[in-house]
Scaffold this motif. Structure first.
Motif, PDB file in Angstrom:
ATOM      1  N   GLN A  41       0.858  -1.034  -0.057  1.00 40.18           N
ATOM      2  CA  GLN A  41      -0.090   0.068   0.026  1.00 40.18           C
ATOM      3  C   GLN A  41       1.005   1.171  -0.046  1.00 40.18           C
ATOM      4  OE1 GLN A  41      -2.604   0.711   3.349  1.00 40.18           O
ATOM      5  NE2 GLN A  41      -3.787   2.068   2.329  1.00 40.18           N
ATOM      6  N   ARG A  75      -1.427  -1.052  -4.206  1.00 40.37           N
ATOM      7  CA  ARG A  75      -2.756  -0.264  -3.854  1.00 40.37           C
ATOM      8  C   ARG A  75      -2.308   1.280  -3.441  1.00 40.37           C
ATOM      9  NH1 ARG A  75      -6.087   1.360   0.184  1.00 40.37           N
ATOM     10  NH2 ARG A  75      -8.202   1.268  -0.625  1.00 40.37           N
ATOM     11  N   THR A 115      -8.174   6.381  -4.692  1.00 42.40           N
ATOM     12  CA  THR A 115      -7.730   5.002  -4.687  1.00 42.40           C
ATOM     13  C   THR A 115      -7.448   4.511  -5.976  1.00 42.40           C
ATOM     14  OG1 THR A 115      -9.528   3.772  -4.179  1.00 42.40           O
ATOM     15  CG2 THR A 115      -8.201   4.525  -2.381  1.00 42.40           C
TER      16      THR A 115
END
Length: 159
Positions: free
Chosen positions: A5, A55, A67
């Motif tokens: 992430q 991500r 996102t």
């Protein structure tokens, strides 16, 4: 599989901080702070280093959050500079120019029917090129520009 992430936080002044899986990253020593227009370059470096999809969350200064999943391996070639002062000889296919606004600087912008991607400029605009033949295969002659981070959608009807 758990994707790494990436969290990018953009401040009011356009500066940007980056963290991967909670660990703060910094630009190279002696390099200037990351700015909004560093967005694509930073993501390209991270996905290339890790050779894995990631991500990505972008936190804007106004509280907006975007996102996306970014994948490695997309080859990016710099666009050649065009001298508009002198007309170029007509060589190769006729191109159709597309324009859109409201994109996050540096974000990937899909050109749909997805036959290509382009990057948004530092001012959030996007310029794409298609051949007339590519456009002619579309029965509606509609082209969609879609910001993969901002969600900005522009529908063009080029002539």
């Amino acid at each position: 599989m758990v994707l790494p992430q990436v969290v990018m936080a953009v401040a009011e002044d356009g500066s940007m901080t980056v963290a991967v899986d909670g660990t703060h990253l910094a630009p190279e020593p002696l390099a200037p702070r990351w700015q909004r227009d560093s967005f694509a370059r930073v993501l390209d470096q991270l996905t290339e280093q890790r050779r894995s999809p990631m991500r990505v969350e972008v936190h804007e200064a106004d509280g907006t959050v975007f996102t996306d999943i970014v994948t490695p391996g997309k080859s990016r070639r710099p666009q050649p500079e065009i001298d508009h002062a002198r007309p170029a000889p007509k060589v190769g296919p006729e191109l159709v120019v597309l324009h859109g606004e409201g994109f996050v600087p540096g974000e990937d912008v899909a050109i749909a029917v997805v036959i290509a991607y382009g990057d948004a400029a530092p001012d959030g605009t996007m310029r794409g090129l298609l051949t007339a033949d590519q456009l002619a295969t579309s029965p509606t002659r509609e082209v969609i520009l879609l910001g993969r981070v901002s969600g900005t959608l522009t529908i063009e009807h080029p002539e």
